[in-house]
Design an enzyme around this catalytic site. Structure first.
Site, PDB file in Angstrom:
ATOM      1  N   ARG A 251       0.843  -1.181   0.000  1.00  0.00           N
ATOM      2  CA  ARG A 251       0.000   0.000   0.000  1.00  0.00           C
ATOM      3  C   ARG A 251       0.888   1.245   0.000  1.00  0.00           C
ATOM      4  O   ARG A 251       2.006   1.220   0.527  1.00  0.00           O
ATOM      5  CB  ARG A 251      -0.906   0.024   1.232  1.00  0.00           C
ATOM      6  CG  ARG A 251      -1.968  -1.067   1.241  1.00  0.00           C
ATOM      7  CD  ARG A 251      -2.862  -0.933   2.466  1.00  0.00           C
ATOM      8  NE  ARG A 251      -3.933  -1.925   2.457  1.00  0.00           N
ATOM      9  CZ  ARG A 251      -3.831  -3.151   2.979  1.00  0.00           C
ATOM     10  NH1 ARG A 251      -2.702  -3.499   3.575  1.00  0.00           N
ATOM     11  NH2 ARG A 251      -4.833  -3.996   2.914  1.00  0.00           N
ATOM     12  N   LYS A 276      -2.800  -0.329   7.790  1.00  0.00           N
ATOM     13  CA  LYS A 276      -4.242  -0.588   7.778  1.00  0.00           C
ATOM     14  C   LYS A 276      -4.638  -1.702   8.734  1.00  0.00           C
ATOM     15  O   LYS A 276      -5.662  -1.619   9.417  1.00  0.00           O
ATOM     16  CB  LYS A 276      -4.696  -0.932   6.360  1.00  0.00           C
ATOM     17  CG  LYS A 276      -6.202  -1.136   6.234  1.00  0.00           C
ATOM     18  CD  LYS A 276      -6.628  -1.296   4.798  1.00  0.00           C
ATOM     19  CE  LYS A 276      -8.146  -1.421   4.700  1.00  0.00           C
ATOM     20  NZ  LYS A 276      -8.597  -1.527   3.296  1.00  0.00           N
ATOM     21  N   HIS A 350      -3.151   3.078  -5.640  1.00  0.00           N
ATOM     22  CA  HIS A 350      -3.857   1.859  -5.249  1.00  0.00           C
ATOM     23  C   HIS A 350      -4.254   1.031  -6.463  1.00  0.00           C
ATOM     24  O   HIS A 350      -4.377  -0.191  -6.375  1.00  0.00           O
ATOM     25  CB  HIS A 350      -5.088   2.215  -4.424  1.00  0.00           C
ATOM     26  CG  HIS A 350      -5.331   1.296  -3.273  1.00  0.00           C
ATOM     27  ND1 HIS A 350      -4.448   1.155  -2.222  1.00  0.00           N
ATOM     28  CD2 HIS A 350      -6.349   0.432  -3.018  1.00  0.00           C
ATOM     29  CE1 HIS A 350      -4.919   0.262  -1.364  1.00  0.00           C
ATOM     30  NE2 HIS A 350      -6.058  -0.183  -1.821  1.00  0.00           N
ATOM     31  N   ARG A 353      -1.910  -1.753  -7.167  1.00  0.00           N
ATOM     32  CA  ARG A 353      -2.154  -2.949  -6.344  1.00  0.00           C
ATOM     33  C   ARG A 353      -3.257  -3.794  -6.971  1.00  0.00           C
ATOM     34  O   ARG A 353      -3.164  -5.028  -7.039  1.00  0.00           O
ATOM     35  CB  ARG A 353      -2.564  -2.544  -4.927  1.00  0.00           C
ATOM     36  CG  ARG A 353      -1.438  -2.380  -3.955  1.00  0.00           C
ATOM     37  CD  ARG A 353      -1.900  -1.800  -2.648  1.00  0.00           C
ATOM     38  NE  ARG A 353      -3.020  -2.490  -2.046  1.00  0.00           N
ATOM     39  CZ  ARG A 353      -2.932  -3.520  -1.198  1.00  0.00           C
ATOM     40  NH1 ARG A 353      -1.741  -4.008  -0.892  1.00  0.00           N
ATOM     41  NH2 ARG A 353      -4.004  -4.047  -0.656  1.00  0.00           N
ATOM     42  N   HIS A 376      -4.410  -8.544   2.865  1.00  0.00           N
ATOM     43  CA  HIS A 376      -5.822  -8.479   3.217  1.00  0.00           C
ATOM     44  C   HIS A 376      -6.064  -9.295   4.485  1.00  0.00           C
ATOM     45  O   HIS A 376      -5.379 -10.297   4.741  1.00  0.00           O
ATOM     46  CB  HIS A 376      -6.698  -9.031   2.086  1.00  0.00           C
ATOM     47  CG  HIS A 376      -6.783  -8.127   0.900  1.00  0.00           C
ATOM     48  ND1 HIS A 376      -7.192  -6.823   0.998  1.00  0.00           N
ATOM     49  CD2 HIS A 376      -6.511  -8.342  -0.416  1.00  0.00           C
ATOM     50  CE1 HIS A 376      -7.169  -6.267  -0.207  1.00  0.00           C
ATOM     51  NE2 HIS A 376      -6.756  -7.161  -1.079  1.00  0.00           N
ATOM     52  N   TYR A 385     -11.303  -8.921  -7.113  1.00  0.00           N
ATOM     53  CA  TYR A 385     -10.474  -8.726  -8.298  1.00  0.00           C
ATOM     54  C   TYR A 385     -10.936  -9.590  -9.473  1.00  0.00           C
ATOM     55  O   TYR A 385     -10.500  -9.386 -10.600  1.00  0.00           O
ATOM     56  CB  TYR A 385      -9.008  -8.999  -7.968  1.00  0.00           C
ATOM     57  CG  TYR A 385      -8.490  -8.088  -6.893  1.00  0.00           C
ATOM     58  CD1 TYR A 385      -8.423  -6.715  -7.096  1.00  0.00           C
ATOM     59  CD2 TYR A 385      -8.111  -8.587  -5.652  1.00  0.00           C
ATOM     60  CE1 TYR A 385      -7.976  -5.862  -6.093  1.00  0.00           C
ATOM     61  CE2 TYR A 385      -7.657  -7.739  -4.644  1.00  0.00           C
ATOM     62  CZ  TYR A 385      -7.601  -6.384  -4.873  1.00  0.00           C
ATOM     63  OH  TYR A 385      -7.164  -5.544  -3.885  1.00  0.00           O
TER      64      TYR A 385
END
Length: 409
Positions: A251, A276, A350, A353, A376, A385
């Protein structure tokens, strides 16, 4: 108290020490002279922020524009002039970032936000959520202070605050009311507001899984990377940053916070505690990524004591702020590569990613492994995705000519 002329003298010396350009200082001097004339005409002997902000409002109509949401960048620059003088008067230092809102919290408001953030931490919210919700709650609390205070918060006040979101991107419009609702829920439990005002906060009927991730074509990414001029310090930095995101899936905030101690050079590993999730992830330091970082450290990074690996190359030299999403870096090199950048799709860091995750999924990488690579908290988060890959969606498509199960023959 300090006169404006004495304050300006010390501030200019500090700006020179920080490496501000002569051309920039010429602009600041012009603003300071105009402010001094304003003070002299009103017999203001000592500097104070209220008088400085009155000058800003007189110069550009700042307050009316702020309420109407029509502030221009030049207006914000004038605000920066006033706030910079205030910061130097109070702290003897120049801060890098300034809020665009003229509303500031008093000691009681600041304490309320601190208790709210402590409450969020106690409920297990992530570090980034605590930080973001605290910032947005402070913005809302400052807004209520212009309308009789938090205790008088009602549907009209909330409606007026929501109206200030006009023109923001959808994601922002979703995020701010969510933070406000969380804050008002906390404030109602603490007896600071009437709980019925919660009903006035609009609910955004959108979920993360409802969005289609914005991705780049692999060829576009290759062109962007190839277009970076690695013969100058900024290019070396940008090249290493973009490789860390496109190759390792970091990130942006984790890239900005990378420190020298995070690198295990003998083991060719990178150890990152994610902002995060607050989880430690171990990633292989791929050869091209490692050499890009070494090249930047040896031949591009400015001399400074900052513990972060990547720093800003304009005065004052230092780490990127958490509010800097590095969007400008990607757009700059995309345009140099003649890769179209439009408002019709998100094109921040982002999205790189998202592109990596989509390609991994197309190559048959298990969802659980993709979730681990991208950091995640659950494999379900990585399933989104699937929507960004036309080839994978084609495999899921139904044949309209095929008979349905159980149909009569």
């Amino acid at each position: 108290m300090t006169s404006l002329s004495v304050l300006v003298s010390g501030l200019e010396a500090e700006l020179r020490r920080l490496g501000y350009k002569d051309s920039t200082l010429v602009w600041y001097r012009g603003c300071w002279r105009r402010m001094q004339k304003y003070f002299d005409a009103r017999d203001v002997k000592d500097f104070c922020l209220d008088a400085a902000m009155a000058w800003v409002d007189d110069a550009c109509g700042f307050f009316a524009k702020e309420q109407a949401g029509t502030l221009k960048q030049t207006d914000v620059y004038l605000f920066r002039v006033a706030q910079m003088l205030q910061d130097y008067a109070v702290h003897g230092a120049v801060l890098r970032r300034y809020s665009r809102s003229v509303s500031k919290l008093d000691a009681a408001g600041t304490a309320t936000i601190a208790v709210f953030q402590a409450h969020l931490r106690s409920t297990g919210r992530s570090v980034s959520t605590v930080r973001t919700y605290g910032t947005l709650a402070a913005e809302f609390l400052a807004f209520t202070n212009t309308r009789a205070g938090l205790g008088c918060c009602d549907a009209a006040v909330i409606g007026a605050f929501v109206a200030t979101l006009t023109g923001y991107q959808v994601k922002t419009i979703e995020q701010k009311p969510c933070a406000v609702r969380s804050f008002l829920r906390f404030a109602a439990a603490a007896g600071l507001v009437d709980g019925t005002c919660l009903d006035a906060v609009p609910t955004a009927r959108s979920t993360r899984q409802a969005r289609i991730p914005s991705v780049w074509d692999p060829g576009e990414v290759a062109r962007i990377v190839a277009a970076i001029d690695r013969d100058n310090p900024c290019g070396k930095r940008d090249y290493a940053i973009i490789l860390l995101i496109t190759r390792l899936g970091l990130r942006g905030i984790d890239v900005k916070r990378l420190e020298f101690a995070d690198f295990d050079w003998p083991g060719n590993r990178l150890l990152v505690t994610q902002a995060k999730t607050d989880r430690l992830v171990r990633l292989p330091l791929l050869k091209d990524v490692g050499w890009a970082i070494i090249d930047y450290l040896r031949h591009g990074r400015p001399d400074c004591d900052c513990p972060q690996v990547f720093v800003r190359h304009t005065a004052p030299i230092g780490a990127f702020s958490d509010q800097d999403h590095l969007h400008q870096i990607l757009v700059k090199h995309a345009r140099a590569a003649h890769v179209p950048v439009s408002e019709k799709r998100r094109h921040g860091m982002h999205s790189l990613r998202h592109t990596l995750a989509t390609r991994l999924m197309e190559n048959g990488t298990p969802v659980e492994q993709i979730a681990d690579i991208l950091g995640h908290q659950s494999a379900e988060s990585a399933c989104v995705y699937l929507k960004s890959s036309l080839s994978l969606l084609a495999q899921c498509a139904l044949d309209p000519d095929a008979p349905a199960d159980g149909a009569s023959r």
